[in-house]
Design an enzyme around this catalytic site. Structure first.
Site, mmCIF file in Angstrom:
data_model
loop_
_atom_site.group_PDB
_atom_site.id
_atom_site.type_symbol
_atom_site.label_atom_id
_atom_site.label_comp_id
_atom_site.label_asym_id
_atom_site.label_seq_id
_atom_site.Cartn_x
_atom_site.Cartn_y
_atom_site.Cartn_z
ATOM 1 N N CYS A 107 13.407 10.802 7.039
ATOM 2 C CA CYS A 107 13.204 10.507 8.459
ATOM 3 C C CYS A 107 14.472 10.761 9.265
ATOM 4 C CB CYS A 107 12.767 9.067 8.622
ATOM 5 S SG CYS A 107 13.902 7.927 7.813
ATOM 6 N N LYS A 151 0.882 -1.184 0.000
ATOM 7 C CA LYS A 151 0.000 0.000 0.000
ATOM 8 C C LYS A 151 0.915 1.229 0.000
ATOM 9 C CE LYS A 151 -2.144 2.958 1.824
ATOM 10 N NZ LYS A 151 -1.932 4.376 1.385
ATOM 11 N N GLU A 201 8.133 16.367 15.800
ATOM 12 C CA GLU A 201 8.660 16.217 14.434
ATOM 13 C C GLU A 201 7.916 17.165 13.493
ATOM 14 O OE1 GLU A 201 7.572 12.688 12.098
ATOM 15 O OE2 GLU A 201 9.672 12.508 11.510
ATOM 16 N N GLU A 241 9.354 1.411 11.070
ATOM 17 C CA GLU A 241 10.329 2.497 10.953
ATOM 18 C C GLU A 241 9.528 3.789 11.010
ATOM 19 O OE1 GLU A 241 12.376 1.441 7.327
ATOM 20 O OE2 GLU A 241 13.479 -0.154 8.318
HETATM 21 P P1 NAD Z 1 1.822 8.321 7.432
HETATM 22 O O1 NAD Z 1 1.967 7.512 8.676
HETATM 23 O O2 NAD Z 1 0.793 9.390 7.403
HETATM 24 O O3 NAD Z 1 1.491 7.378 6.186
HETATM 25 C C1 NAD Z 1 2.323 6.296 5.851
HETATM 26 C C2 NAD Z 1 1.486 5.245 5.138
HETATM 27 O O4 NAD Z 1 0.518 4.710 6.060
HETATM 28 C C3 NAD Z 1 0.694 5.782 3.937
HETATM 29 O O5 NAD Z 1 0.710 4.796 2.923
HETATM 30 C C4 NAD Z 1 -0.698 5.965 4.530
HETATM 31 O O6 NAD Z 1 -1.721 5.909 3.570
HETATM 32 C C5 NAD Z 1 -0.773 4.784 5.472
HETATM 33 N N1 NAD Z 1 -1.742 4.932 6.570
HETATM 34 C C6 NAD Z 1 -2.130 6.085 7.173
HETATM 35 N N2 NAD Z 1 -3.042 5.810 8.143
HETATM 36 C C7 NAD Z 1 -3.216 4.465 8.147
HETATM 37 C C8 NAD Z 1 -4.028 3.564 8.916
HETATM 38 N N3 NAD Z 1 -4.842 4.003 9.885
HETATM 39 N N4 NAD Z 1 -3.942 2.245 8.650
HETATM 40 C C9 NAD Z 1 -3.127 1.772 7.689
HETATM 41 N N5 NAD Z 1 -2.344 2.573 6.913
HETATM 42 C C10 NAD Z 1 -2.378 3.903 7.147
HETATM 43 O O7 NAD Z 1 3.280 8.903 7.124
HETATM 44 P P2 NAD Z 1 3.678 9.894 5.942
HETATM 45 O O8 NAD Z 1 3.172 11.254 6.275
HETATM 46 O O9 NAD Z 1 3.339 9.254 4.653
HETATM 47 O O10 NAD Z 1 5.288 9.871 6.067
HETATM 48 C C11 NAD Z 1 6.017 10.741 6.875
HETATM 49 C C12 NAD Z 1 6.382 10.048 8.178
HETATM 50 O O11 NAD Z 1 7.143 8.873 7.912
HETATM 51 C C13 NAD Z 1 7.255 10.898 9.076
HETATM 52 O O12 NAD Z 1 6.821 10.761 10.405
HETATM 53 C C14 NAD Z 1 8.635 10.274 8.913
HETATM 54 O O13 NAD Z 1 9.525 10.478 9.994
HETATM 55 C C15 NAD Z 1 8.288 8.835 8.752
HETATM 56 N N6 NAD Z 1 9.367 8.084 8.109
HETATM 57 C C16 NAD Z 1 10.129 7.216 8.862
HETATM 58 C C17 NAD Z 1 11.185 6.522 8.277
HETATM 59 C C18 NAD Z 1 12.055 5.577 9.068
HETATM 60 O O14 NAD Z 1 12.800 4.813 8.467
HETATM 61 N N7 NAD Z 1 11.993 5.588 10.387
HETATM 62 C C19 NAD Z 1 11.446 6.694 6.919
HETATM 63 C C20 NAD Z 1 10.651 7.576 6.183
HETATM 64 C C21 NAD Z 1 9.594 8.259 6.784
#
Ligand code: NAD
Length: 490
Positions: free
Chosen positions: A292, A182, A394, A258
């Site tokens: 991230c 997804k 963040e 992550e």
């Molecule tokens: P997000 O959590 O909003 O979304 C990530 C994914 O989860 C998307 O595909 C989204 O559609 C899905 N999602 C959202 N709500 C959901 C639910 N209730 N159930 C199932 N899936 C759901 O994150 P984002 O805004 O896309 O990305 C930015 C975030 O990702 C930041 O917090 C960043 O730090 C983090 N990040 C972490 C790493 C790492 O390796 N630690 C790497 C990249 C990004």
């Protein structure tokens, strides 16, 4: 304006077929708001079909396929990604607004490297067996057979869409799992392009499936609450990780998370200042601060505070915001207007908390079509401390707060004073101090005099709110396989 052209259709990929969804949504460019694609949102019925297809593919050959066969296919996928390099570059840049040079340098090469690296890891994985000798003269041979976890749900964010997707899909498939992916609703294109690559490489139908949509009450929730999955690997916000953890808690599914970060850099007065300030500029502003691992807290030893602040502000002002295809562009927009609203709310909060702004601080006036994009100025603050929300939460944009410190112990304490624990950087010319401080950082990845230098075999992940588990090399194999120990009395 690109909005008058026929939009590109992005479909779901289930059981080897591209299929429509229950509705479509528009993907708009963060550069100028133009229409990039129409995305077919998967309904529950499509997610169910994808999980069924993955289960069938798992049980009718993929899990039992020889390591040699899987590894050969993964290397072929890497070869085709390289052959279609510019297709991936164009798709990734159109969705994210990243400068083409950055996508060519980082995102697409890493996708191919992910498939090769995990093919190597799986091909060279050793068998561990040991003899048990009991006092009564009996002995036994123990060995662990590692089996695929099963049908793995892969949920990924928008900041490094292809890189983070392949970081999970490559080890999952190499270990004999099947996946339902997804991608983020903001970046559907490259996961879909990868489906074409999988099909061309000869990866059997159902091994790699893609469902598009949002999180709550959409494909993300339908997938992670589906009883037919065997585990979830997720990258994204800590709050979403918590929601997914609750979703799989009842059936006790394994998760690899992550998550977010509020990463610190610590700059000692004995550091090579040019190198440190260059490194800081990269770690604060790369990908418009949307990695991230990006630094959002910079602790500077007091005697060099003004010099570091001035140097970093100068580098912030030297960044060139512009179109992805302009070779002078160093910095793209944020991913969306919605995300910019969030970042702007922190720019306002910083002001309310009494911050001094030494670079940026608002929305740039770029003119023309670009004024409809999600642009933000690279921004630096002074005058804040760890008690302020701007320093604790963040932001995920091109921003950092610079804060002075007086002793090594204080620097470590300030860096570790956070609910997150993803990455840290220590800048120093003192070798012993570098090792000493780096080990005390309460994070998953601690760099000294560099940032984002990665060996794909090393463990990657975070502690506390930044995640659960580690991926990378054999660490990924621990998540994507389940051992069965066999004990034979001799
Ligand atoms: P997000 O959590 O909003 O979304 C990530 C994914 O989860 C998307 O595909 C989204 O559609 C899905 N999602 C959202 N709500 C959901 C639910 N209730 N159930 C199932 N899936 C759901 O994150 P984002 O805004 O896309 O990305 C930015 C975030 O990702 C930041 O917090 C960043 O730090 C983090 N990040 C972490 C790493 C790492 O390796 N630690 C790497 C990249 C990004």
């Amino acid at each position: 304006m690109a909005s008058t052209r026929t939009p590109h259709q992005i479909r779901n990929f289930v059981a080897g077929q591209f299929i429509d969804g229950v509705a479509t949504f528009e993907k708009r460019s963060p550069v100028d708001g133009s229409l990039v694609s129409e995305v077919h949102e998967a309904g529950r019925v499509h997610v169910n079909a994808a999980v069924d297809a993955a289960r069938t593919a798992l049980e009718t050959g993929w899990a039992a396929a020889s390591v040699q066969k899987r590894v050969t296919l993964m290397r072929r996928v890497a070869d085709i990604i390289e052959r279609r390099f510019e297709d991936f570059v164009a798709a990734e840049s159109a969705d994210t607004g990243k400068p083409l040079g950055l996508v060519r340098e980082a995102d697409v090469p890493r996708a191919a490297a992910n498939f090769r690296s995990f093919a190597d890891t799986v091909a060279s994985a050793g068998l561990h067996s040991y003899l048990t000798e009991l006092n009564d003269g009996r002995s036994a041979l123990n060995y662990a057979v590692r089996k695929p976890l099963g049908v793995v749900a892969v949920v990924v964010p928008w900041n490094l869409p292809l890189l983070l997707l392949t970081w999970k899909v490559a080890p999952a498939l190499a270990c004999g799992n099947t996946v339902v992916v997804k991608p983020s609703e903001e970046t559907p294109a490259t996961a879909t392009l990868l489906a074409e690559v999988m099909a061309e490489a000869g990866v059997p139908a159902g091994v790699y499936n893609v469902v598009h949509g949002f999180g709550p009450d959409s494909a993300g929730e339908f997938l992670t609450t589906h009883p037919g999955i065997d585990g979830v690997t997720f990258t994204g916000e800590s709050g979403t990780g918590s929601t997914i953890m609750r979703a799989v808690a009842a059936s006790v599914k394994p998760v690899s998370f992550e998550l977010g970060g509020k990463n610190a850099a610590v700059v000692f007065a004995d550091a090579n200042l040019d190198k440190a300030v260059d490194g800081l500029a990269r770690s604060v502003f790369l990908n418009t601060g949307q990695v991230c691992l990006c630094t959002e807290r910079v602790y500077v030893e007091r005697p060099i505070f003004d010099e570091v602040a001035a140097g970093l502000a100068e580098r912030a002002r030297a960044l060139r915001l512009g179109r992805p295809d302009d070779p002078n562009t160093t910095t793209g927009p944020l991913i969306s207007l919605g995300h910019r609203e969030k970042v702007l709310s922190y720019l306002k909060l910083a002001q309310d908390e009494g911050a001094g702004v030494i670079a940026g601080g608002g929305v740039p006036a770029l003119g023309g079509d670009l004024d409809a994009g999600a642009w933000i100025e690279p921004t630096l603050w002074t005058g804040l401390d760890n008690s302020h929300r701007t320093v604790r939460e963040e932001v995920f944009g091109p921003v950092a707060a610079l804060i002075p410190f007086d002793t090594e112990a204080e620097a470590v304490r300030l860096a570790n004073d956070t609910a997150y624990g993803l990455a840290a950087v220590t800048w120093t010319s003192n070798l012993e101090r570098g090792h000493r401080v780096a080990q005390q950082m309460r994070v998953g990845m601690s760099w000294v005099n560099t940032w984002y230098l990665r060996d794909l075999r090393s463990p990657f992940g975070g502690v506390a709110l930044s995640g659960i588990g580690r991926e990378g090399g054999e660490h990924s194999m621990h998540f994507y396989t389940e051992p069965t120990n066999v004990c034979v009395q001799l």
